[in-house]
Design a protein around this motif. Structure first.
Motif, mmCIF file in Angstrom:
data_model
loop_
_atom_site.group_PDB
_atom_site.id
_atom_site.type_symbol
_atom_site.label_atom_id
_atom_site.label_comp_id
_atom_site.label_asym_id
_atom_site.label_seq_id
_atom_site.Cartn_x
_atom_site.Cartn_y
_atom_site.Cartn_z
ATOM 1 N N LYS A 74 0.822 -1.209 0.000
ATOM 2 C CA LYS A 74 0.000 0.000 0.000
ATOM 3 C C LYS A 74 0.858 1.263 0.000
ATOM 4 N N LEU A 75 2.005 1.195 0.659
ATOM 5 C CA LEU A 75 2.906 2.346 0.640
ATOM 6 C C LEU A 75 3.308 2.719 -0.782
ATOM 7 N N VAL A 76 3.482 1.705 -1.615
ATOM 8 C CA VAL A 76 3.926 1.934 -2.990
ATOM 9 C C VAL A 76 2.779 2.424 -3.867
ATOM 10 N N PHE A 77 1.575 1.890 -3.661
ATOM 11 C CA PHE A 77 0.498 2.094 -4.631
ATOM 12 C C PHE A 77 -0.576 3.091 -4.202
ATOM 13 N N ASN A 78 -0.569 3.575 -2.963
ATOM 14 C CA ASN A 78 -1.640 4.480 -2.530
ATOM 15 C C ASN A 78 -1.764 5.709 -3.426
ATOM 16 N N LEU A 79 -0.660 6.397 -3.661
ATOM 17 C CA LEU A 79 -0.721 7.625 -4.459
ATOM 18 C C LEU A 79 -1.043 7.351 -5.929
ATOM 19 N N PRO A 80 -0.395 6.370 -6.596
ATOM 20 C CA PRO A 80 -0.774 6.104 -7.994
ATOM 21 C C PRO A 80 -2.246 5.744 -8.156
ATOM 22 N N PHE A 81 -2.777 4.933 -7.244
ATOM 23 C CA PHE A 81 -4.194 4.588 -7.353
ATOM 24 C C PHE A 81 -5.077 5.779 -7.001
ATOM 25 N N GLY A 82 -4.606 6.653 -6.114
ATOM 26 C CA GLY A 82 -5.358 7.867 -5.837
ATOM 27 C C GLY A 82 -5.493 8.727 -7.077
ATOM 28 N N ARG A 83 -4.403 8.829 -7.856
ATOM 29 C CA ARG A 83 -4.472 9.573 -9.120
ATOM 30 C C ARG A 83 -5.448 8.905 -10.090
ATOM 31 N N LEU A 84 -5.404 7.566 -10.146
ATOM 32 C CA LEU A 84 -6.308 6.856 -11.056
ATOM 33 C C LEU A 84 -7.768 7.074 -10.674
ATOM 34 N N ALA A 85 -8.046 7.169 -9.378
ATOM 35 C CA ALA A 85 -9.419 7.430 -8.954
ATOM 36 C C ALA A 85 -9.917 8.763 -9.492
ATOM 37 N N ASP A 86 -9.005 9.716 -9.671
ATOM 38 C CA ASP A 86 -9.378 11.020 -10.210
ATOM 39 C C ASP A 86 -9.532 11.002 -11.726
ATOM 40 N N THR A 87 -8.956 10.011 -12.387
ATOM 41 C CA THR A 87 -8.952 10.013 -13.852
ATOM 42 C C THR A 87 -9.867 8.947 -14.455
ATOM 43 N N VAL A 88 -9.757 7.706 -14.000
ATOM 44 C CA VAL A 88 -10.570 6.644 -14.600
ATOM 45 C C VAL A 88 -11.891 6.442 -13.870
ATOM 46 N N GLY A 89 -12.059 7.065 -12.709
ATOM 47 C CA GLY A 89 -13.305 6.926 -11.971
ATOM 48 C C GLY A 89 -13.141 6.106 -10.708
ATOM 49 N N ARG A 90 -14.089 6.289 -9.781
ATOM 50 C CA ARG A 90 -14.002 5.630 -8.473
ATOM 51 C C ARG A 90 -14.400 4.160 -8.548
ATOM 52 N N ARG A 91 -15.520 3.883 -9.201
ATOM 53 C CA ARG A 91 -16.092 2.540 -9.158
ATOM 54 C C ARG A 91 -15.177 1.506 -9.799
ATOM 55 N N THR A 92 -14.478 1.878 -10.854
ATOM 56 C CA THR A 92 -13.571 0.934 -11.514
ATOM 57 C C THR A 92 -12.516 0.418 -10.542
ATOM 58 N N LEU A 93 -11.933 1.327 -9.766
ATOM 59 C CA LEU A 93 -10.927 0.913 -8.786
ATOM 60 C C LEU A 93 -11.549 0.119 -7.649
ATOM 61 N N MET A 94 -12.742 0.502 -7.230
ATOM 62 C CA MET A 94 -13.403 -0.210 -6.138
ATOM 63 C C MET A 94 -13.641 -1.671 -6.504
ATOM 64 N N VAL A 95 -14.212 -1.894 -7.685
ATOM 65 C CA VAL A 95 -14.525 -3.261 -8.109
ATOM 66 C C VAL A 95 -13.252 -4.044 -8.408
ATOM 67 N N GLY A 96 -12.361 -3.451 -9.206
ATOM 68 C CA GLY A 96 -11.135 -4.158 -9.572
ATOM 69 C C GLY A 96 -10.255 -4.462 -8.376
ATOM 70 N N GLY A 97 -10.141 -3.503 -7.452
ATOM 71 C CA GLY A 97 -9.304 -3.719 -6.276
ATOM 72 C C GLY A 97 -9.825 -4.827 -5.383
ATOM 73 N N ILE A 98 -11.137 -4.860 -5.167
ATOM 74 C CA ILE A 98 -11.708 -5.893 -4.297
ATOM 75 C C ILE A 98 -11.591 -7.276 -4.938
ATOM 76 N N LEU A 99 -11.779 -7.367 -6.246
ATOM 77 C CA LEU A 99 -11.592 -8.655 -6.917
ATOM 78 C C LEU A 99 -10.145 -9.126 -6.802
ATOM 79 N N LEU A 100 -9.203 -8.191 -6.876
ATOM 80 C CA LEU A 100 -7.796 -8.545 -6.692
ATOM 81 C C LEU A 100 -7.548 -9.051 -5.272
ATOM 82 N N CYS A 101 -8.223 -8.456 -4.299
ATOM 83 C CA CYS A 101 -8.121 -8.943 -2.916
ATOM 84 C C CYS A 101 -8.617 -10.384 -2.812
#
Length: 405
Positions: A74-101
């Motif tokens: 999380k230390l490595v990816f928090n900021l890059p994924f934060g930027r993606l939330a601003d560009t590709v949208g919130r829901r995409t990261l929410m669904v994709g991240g949880i499936l990865l979990c």
């Protein structure tokens, strides 16, 4: 129901792509409902993961590395994924991240060697980072039109999560007894899948906007005084949580002769107090503001850990438990206040990236603090470790009060 009423009472239409076009938008279904089955399953894993690590012949320090490995990712990816939330949208990261979990927990359950186990836990941290980035920004969007009641919404969300953690250990114990330790990780994968389905049903509350060359660094975000204040208070509260997980069970056993069952009961009681604390914290924050709430809670937590240190020195079990109860309530009250302050001070066009700052600082603290507290405990005793944690609370809260606008 309370969260749907909250969203229905918002003043004016939600600022979504649809509402900008002049069309009304329905209040979104509450995200915490989607998260509940996942957090029940995660609560089942927490007391089991160290035991699972021992099946691989890990020492206690290696088990600590296993527990903290998701935070490293999380230390490595928090900021890059934060930027993606601003560009590709919130829901995409929410669904994709949880499936990865979910995939990561399947990998944990199937791991036949230590390298595969560590890799699976790092993958889990990556998925959590993506999902958290999207979910934090989604909640910020959902409460944008009613900031005066935002903390109450967050209090209900945190109370639901806390109640899931009360149920989780019991569910985990039953699964472990019936089907073995590995079965719990498959249960988490099921919970993650259910959560992903719930996330997929949520509306996208803000239209994605690709910003060319948006490479805002962590250091640039930290230049804002409010972000510095958030970093300071996050260090304090995450260190307190690390102390609870890494130090309190050992202190309870060695200083007061607590059995594993009694330690489990203690943690369940603290989780139950957190349900009340988060609900009260939401209302208190809406009434007096997040800054005042955070400053007061930080000071109370510091005093509680000071009291716990002296209780250990005097072998006063009742006083020790009372201090932990005070800490648990104050730490729970601060949760919606911390989230509300972070949302309110995040720039609208960089909300996802800005919300990654306190999470990244917190993950760093959570990664380092267990080791440092363990060293203090081994060399100087538990009283010194508890006093160090108390001093961190006082210093972090004072710094927050000074820097926060």
């Amino acid at each position: 129901r309370n969260m749907q009423l909250f969203l229905a009472r918002r003043r004016g239409p939600m600022r979504t792509a649809a509402s900008r076009d002049g069309r009304s938008s329905e209040p979104p279904p509450p995200a915490p409902v989607s998260q509940f089955p996942l957090f029940v399953a995660v609560g089942a894993v927490i007391p089991v993961l160290p035991l699972y690590g021992q099946e691989f012949g890990l020492s206690q320090s290696s088990v600590g590395l296993l527990v903290s490995s998701p935070s490293l990712a999380k230390l490595v990816f928090n900021l890059p994924f934060g930027r993606l939330a601003d560009t590709v949208g919130r829901r995409t990261l929410m669904v994709g991240g949880i499936l990865l979990c979910g995939l990561a927990d399947i990998g944990t359950g199937l791991a036949a060697s230590l390298p595969l186990l560590i890799l699976s836990r790092l993958l889990l941290g990556t998925g959590l980072s993506a999902s958290d980035a999207g979910a934090s920004a989604w909640v910020a969007d959902a409460t944008e039109e009613s900031p005066q009641t935002r903390a109450s919404f967050l209090g209900v969300q945190n109370a639901m999560i806390a109640s899931a953690f009360v149920l989780g250990p019991t569910v985990g114990g039953m699964l472990a007894d019936q089907f073995g330790l590995r079965s719990i990780f498959f249960a988490v994968a099921v919970g993650a899948t259910l959560c992903a389905l719930g996330y997929a049903a949520l509306p996208e509350l803000r239209q994605a906007s690709v910003v060319e060359g948006d490479d805002t660094s962590f250091q640039e975000l930290l230049q804002a005084p409010d972000q510095q204040a958030l970093a300071g208070v996050s260090v304090a509260f995450y260190t307190g949580t690390a102390c609870k997980i890494a130090l309190i069970p050992t202190v309870a056993k060695e200083a007061f002769g607590a059995t594993p069952a009694e330690v489990g009961q203690l943690f369940s009681a603290l989780a139950a107090l957190a349900i009340l604390g988060t609900l009260a914290g939401g209302r208190l924050t809406d009434a007096v503001g997040p800054k005042n709430t955070l400053s007061a809670c930080g000071a109370i937590c510091g005093l509680a850990y000071f009291g716990a240190a002296f209780a250990v020195q005097e072998h006063a079990k009742e006083a020790f438990l009372a201090c932990l109860a005070v800490w648990a309530l104050a730490a729970a009250v601060k949760s919606p206040a911390l989230q509300a302050f972070a949302i309110a001070t995040a720039p609208e066009d960089k909300r996802g990236a800005a919300l990654s700052v306190p999470k990244t600082v917190g993950d760093l603290s959570y990664t380092v603090a267990p080791f440092l507290l363990g060293v203090l405990d081994d060399r100087l005793g538990p009283q010194v470790a508890l006093l160090c944690c108390a001093a961190t609370f006082i210093a972090g809260s004072a710094y927050f009060t000074w820097r926060a606008s």
